[in-house]
Design an enzyme around this catalytic site. Structure first.
Site, short mmCIF file in Angstrom:
data_model
loop_
_atom_site.label_atom_id
_atom_site.label_comp_id
_atom_site.label_asym_id
_atom_site.label_seq_id
_atom_site.Cartn_x
_atom_site.Cartn_y
_atom_site.Cartn_z
CB CYS A 1 -27.93 13.42 32.02
SG CYS A 1 -28.41 11.78 32.57
NE ARG B 1 -23.34 11.33 27.17
CZ ARG B 1 -22.84 10.09 27.15
NH1 ARG B 1 -21.79 9.79 26.41
NH2 ARG B 1 -23.42 9.13 27.81
CD GLU C 1 -25.02 14.23 29.12
OE1 GLU C 1 -24.58 13.73 30.17
OE2 GLU C 1 -25.65 13.58 28.26
#
Ligand SMILES: Cc1cc2nc3c(=O)[nH]c(=O)nc-3n(C[C@H](O)[C@H](O)[C@H](O)COP(=O)(O)OP(=O)(O)OC[C@H]3O[C@@H](n4cnc5c(N)ncnc54)[C@H](O)[C@@H]3O)c2cc1C
Length: 302
Positions: A226, A177, A296
């Site tokens: 998430c 990410r 995130e």
């Protein structure tokens, strides 16, 4: 923020940029949270350097919006404008194993289109909402794969040079990410190199991933996927679950009862509610496990 100076408005029209006043970011994000600002829709990649020069010269701050599926946007009147690419037609062109894809293309539709042409590899990303540009920026991944593994080259507006450039895959680092693009770089298009696979086989992989998502994620509810990254070797969701925090809420912002790392907008949650919930969960995890969870979700706070 409102763009009202008539000279700027005229120049935007010249650059083929569509100006929408007072766009509601709650309508443009999957969490359904966010205040209002002017939205600048870009119809031609080539206009970007001039557009960004215009905005900077007039002290108009900006942010890039893809599909809005990984964003938590602040409430009220927002102090920056939002730039978004208009999706061209066609947005995916195939040449052997190479897929030439516009950054505004819908990720899921692109994967399905490639699959129907016997190009696979991206099955794990089916069900990840948003655009290809957003997926590149975030290095979207799931079920052991990530989009970065398939990138041959990226066409982007580079903030450092203020020009449109092309980077080869090996010049970019794609991590969990995280990518090596600068914060103000804007993805415009990508060439993906995808392995050949029979459509039937790809479809089977897609069905398995879809089923995994359906059985574990609150897909019918407003979320941004998430909220926290998984720290190395640990599942953020498992820690939150072990603390019994599923369904914990602040106003209408709630920890999902299906997946503890998905926080949902169960009604009319504000950014303030969601940020308070995130802070509360982070603090509890820190106290109990000594782990500092990193977001995130990308927060655009006003
Ligand atoms: C139900 C659900 C499931 C999800 N599952 C996953 C998953 O399994 N794996 C995963 O990785 N993610 C997942 N996500 C999160 C999200 O879908 C991905 O991060 C997605 O790739 C974001 O793309 P977007 O176009 O919506 O980006 P946005 O949310 O619009 O933007 C995210 C960031 O990318 C930047 N950005 C967007 N477009 C561009 C561009 N063209 N150039 C430069 N910067 C840009 C924005 O400025 C922002 O910083 C999920 C989300 C939801 C709602």
């Amino acid at each position: 923020m409102r763009v009202s100076d008539s000279k700027i408005v005229a120049k935007l029209a010249e650059l083929n940029v569509e100006l929408q006043h007072s766009a509601s970011l709650s309508d443009l994000t999957s969490l359904g949270i966010g205040g209002t600002t002017d939205l600048l829709r870009i119809k031609s990649h080539e206009s970007l350097p001039d557009l960004l020069n215009l905005l900077d010269a007039n002290h108009v701050p900006h942010k890039f919006l893809g599909g809005g599926s990984n964003l938590l946007v602040g409430d009220g009147d927002l102090p920056w404008v939002v730039l978004q690419l208009v999706r061209p037609e066609p947005d995916v062109v195939l040449d052997g194993n190479l897929a030439h894809v516009d950054a505004a293309a819908d990720l899921g539709r692109m994967i399905t289109f490639c699959a129907k042409n016997d190009l696979g590899g991206m099955e794990g990303l089916i069900g990840v909402p948003g655009t290809v540009g957003g997926a590149l920026r975030m290095n979207a991944g799931a079920y052991g794969m990530q989009i970065g593994s398939y990138v041959r080259e990226v066409k982007l507006y580079r903030a450092a040079t203020r020009k449109i450039e092309t980077l080869r895959g090996h010049q970019i680092s794609f991590e969990y990410r995280h990518t090596s693009f600068a914060p103000d770089d804007m993805m415009l298009a990508v060439i993906l190199e995808l392995p050949s696979k029979p459509y039937k086989e790809i479809l089977q992989g897609i069905r398995i991933c879809n089923e995994k998502r359906r059985s574990s994620q609150p897909l019918g509810q407003k979320s941004a996927g998430c909220i926290f990254k998984n720290p190395p070797g640990v599942s953020a969701g498992r820690m939150i679950d072990e603390l019994g925090l599923k369904s914990l809420s602040v106003g209408d912002a709630q920890v999902s009862d299906r997946h503890a790392n998905f926080f949902v907008n169960a009604g009319h949650a504000s950014a303030k509610d969601m940020l308070a919930l995130i802070a509360d969960v982070r603090e509890r995890v820190q106290k109990s496990f000594g782990v500092n969870l990193e977001n995130e979700v990308v927060v655009w706070n006003a």
